[in-house]
Design an enzyme around this catalytic site. Structure first.
Site, PDB file in Angstrom:
ATOM      1  N   TYR A   1      -0.221   0.162   5.954  1.00 53.41           N
ATOM      2  CA  TYR A   1      -0.987  -0.954   5.179  1.00 53.41           C
ATOM      3  C   TYR A   1      -2.121  -1.518   6.271  1.00 53.41           C
ATOM      4  O   TYR A   1      -2.199  -1.838   7.300  1.00 53.41           O
ATOM      5  CB  TYR A   1       0.012  -2.244   5.478  1.00 53.41           C
ATOM      6  CG  TYR A   1       1.277  -2.244   4.268  1.00 53.41           C
ATOM      7  CD1 TYR A   1       2.227  -1.224   4.634  1.00 53.41           C
ATOM      8  CD2 TYR A   1       1.007  -2.529   3.037  1.00 53.41           C
ATOM      9  CE1 TYR A   1       3.333  -1.152   3.573  1.00 53.41           C
ATOM     10  CE2 TYR A   1       2.145  -2.462   2.132  1.00 53.41           C
ATOM     11  CZ  TYR A   1       3.280  -1.848   2.243  1.00 53.41           C
ATOM     12  OH  TYR A   1       4.557  -1.684   1.521  1.00 53.41           O
TER      13      TYR A   1
ATOM     14  N   HIS B   1      12.549   5.983   4.823  1.00 51.81           N
ATOM     15  CA  HIS B   1      11.410   5.683   5.826  1.00 51.81           C
ATOM     16  C   HIS B   1      11.938   4.561   6.740  1.00 51.81           C
ATOM     17  O   HIS B   1      12.397   3.610   6.132  1.00 51.81           O
ATOM     18  CB  HIS B   1      10.171   5.040   5.062  1.00 51.81           C
ATOM     19  CG  HIS B   1       9.505   6.137   4.563  1.00 51.81           C
ATOM     20  ND1 HIS B   1       7.813   5.702   4.167  1.00 51.81           N
ATOM     21  CD2 HIS B   1       9.584   7.360   4.296  1.00 51.81           C
ATOM     22  CE1 HIS B   1       7.432   6.793   3.637  1.00 51.81           C
ATOM     23  NE2 HIS B   1       8.487   7.812   3.755  1.00 51.81           N
TER      24      HIS B   1
HETATM   25  C1  DHB Z   1       3.432   1.242  -3.277  1.00 53.51           C
HETATM   26  C2  DHB Z   1       3.036  -0.114  -3.924  1.00 53.51           C
HETATM   27  C3  DHB Z   1       3.206  -0.972  -2.972  1.00 53.51           C
HETATM   28  O1  DHB Z   1       2.944  -2.181  -3.641  1.00 53.51           O
HETATM   29  C4  DHB Z   1       3.830  -1.255  -1.772  1.00 53.51           C
HETATM   30  O2  DHB Z   1       3.776  -2.348  -1.002  1.00 53.51           O
HETATM   31  C5  DHB Z   1       4.014   0.295  -1.056  1.00 53.51           C
HETATM   32  C6  DHB Z   1       3.819   1.314  -1.955  1.00 53.51           C
HETATM   33  C7  DHB Z   1       3.292   2.366  -3.981  1.00 53.51           C
HETATM   34  O3  DHB Z   1       2.748   2.281  -5.248  1.00 53.51           O
HETATM   35  O4  DHB Z   1       3.533   3.518  -3.709  1.00 53.51           O
END
Ligand code: DHB
Ligand code: FAD
Length: 385
Positions: free
Chosen positions: A196, A72
């Protein structure tokens, strides 16, 4: 029984440490309280920093990661539906790799040559200031393993940190009044990159494990019960927190796992007590928002393995003497970043309208500032060891 290093816990920290010691010819035994299947059934982290990928390479277990890990080059933030892409590649010339903790654990378990004792009951640590030993019970028999050193890789609720006298430990803690309700589903992810999202109703995260398996989270109050969340309720709530186009594109289906994780920031200092060392979640917890927990566990054990190799091969104690200080310097920076990401993106019941305006200002500042985006990107992809 006797070994050089007794490792408590077969999570990613314990298994990686065991692997690095095996490759260096240092005898070690891992003692784990649960079964291997139980350990593999825990759905946790999904994002690896380059340093963790490099460590998998060094451990000679990166074949599947190379083939199946998803690179990514950026991630999306969404604030009340407004989008901002953080372009890791353009900002800091780096990327992250999406590859589940379950897969990391499986790769390490499959490669393991040394002895691992699963389903060990009543694990106890003895005399870590003198002649260290670990004992446990299995099938009604008490076993004892004498060793040179003990590595406490047994997570937040483990026995290692709990065995240290209170007065020898300083702890720093912040709990948050919410947790993450997570769902795993065999449907393609809603977007190529992670999203997010902040919304007045709470935080949401769109993550993934592969091109056909997705992981989604929503912020819920700490006392929320997973039984109160049918799949339909989860999908409805997630859609409300995403921007309309993303909500529209979401492919839903029956959950294959659903659980709630509390959020906490925690550090115990120091990381060494005589011949006992703490690493990973046994020593520190970050809220998951910055995707740092697994990566920190990896960087701790990389430092600890190097220190032990220095000790056995070069007869130098410099590495083990510096381990605590070196590891804590990196840990605190990850604590800061995870706390900051959590503060930006969650809904905090106690901060009220003022707090929300500050969060909005932070998001707007980030949207308009290359420098601020660079800071986020630099931390997210992982600071140097
Ligand atoms: C995931 C968990 C996280 O805390 C994060 O910041 C990004 C991805 C996950 O479980 O995919
Ligand atoms: P653990 O994985 O907790 O392993 C400890 C092991 O010790 C366990 O197997 C346990 O059974 C065993 N044990 C416990 N007590 C004893 C005992 N008394 N005797 C013997 N064995 C014992 N991190 C990231 O980097 N990126 C992410 O995207 C991310 N997302 C997350 C999402 C969620 C929902 C959660 C909950 C966590 C997430 N994390 C993430 C954090 C990451 O999963 C942890 O930091 C990581 O598991 C730490 O590894 P560890 O080996 O130190 O501890």
């Amino acid at each position: 029984m006797r070994t050089q290093v007794a490792i408590i816990g077969a999570g990613p920290a314990g298994l990686m440490l065991g692997r690095l010691l095996d490759l260096a010819g240092i005898d070690n035994v891992i003692i784990e309280r649960k079964s291997a299947d139980y350990v593999l059934g825990r759905i946790r982290a999904g994002v690896l920093e380059q340093g963790s990928v490099d460590l998998m390479e060094r451990a000679q277990v990166a074949g599947r990661l190379r083939a199946e890990g998803l690179i990514h080059h950026g991630t999306d933030l969404s604030f009340d539906g407004d989008r901002l892409r953080i372009d890791f590649a353009g900002l800091v010339g780096k990327h992250v790799t999406v590859y589940g903790q379950t897969e990391v654990t499986r790769d390490l378990m499959e490669a393991r040559q040394g002895n691992t004792i699963y389903e060990a009951g009543n694990v106890a640590i003895h005399d870590f200031d003198g002649n260290p030993a670990v004992s446990w019970e299995q099938d009604g028999v008490t076993h004892r393993l004498d060793c040179d050193y003990i590595a406490g890789c047994d997570g937040y609720h483990g026995v290692s940190r709990a065995s240290v006298p209170q007065e020898a430990l300083t702890t720093f803690e912040r709990t948050y009044p919410f947790g993450w309700l997570g769902i795993l589903v065999d449907k393609p992810p809603v977007a190529h990159e992670l999203i997010y999202a902040h919304h007045e109703r709470g935080f949401a995260l769109c993550s993934q494990r592969s091109n056909t398996r997705s992981r989604y989270y929503v912020q819920v109050p700490t006392d929320e019960k997973v039984e109160n969340w049918s799949d339909d309720r989860f999908w409805d709530e997630l859609r409300l927190r995403l921007n309309p186009e993303t909500a529209e594109a979401l492919q839903t289906g029956p959950s294959i796992e659903k659980s709630i994780a509390p959020l906490r920031s925690f550090v115990a200092e120091p990381l060494r007590f005589g011949k006992l060392f703490l690493a990973g979640d046994a020593a520190h917890i970050v809220p998951p928002t910055g995707a740092k927990g697994l990566n920190l566990a990896m960087s701790d054990v990389a430092m600890l393995a190097d220190a032990m190799i220095e000790l056995y091969a070069e007869k130098s104690a410099a590495g083990i003497d510096n381990y605590s200080q070196r590891a804590l310097a990196r840990i605190w920076k990850a604590e800061r970043f995870s706390w900051w990401m959590t503060s930006l993106l969650h809904t905090f019941p106690e901060t009220g309208r003022f707090g929300r305006r500050i969060q909005r200002a932070e998001f707007d500042y980030l949207s308009g500032s290359h420098a601020a985006q660079q800071v986020l990107a630099e931390n997210y992809v992982g600071l140097p060891a």
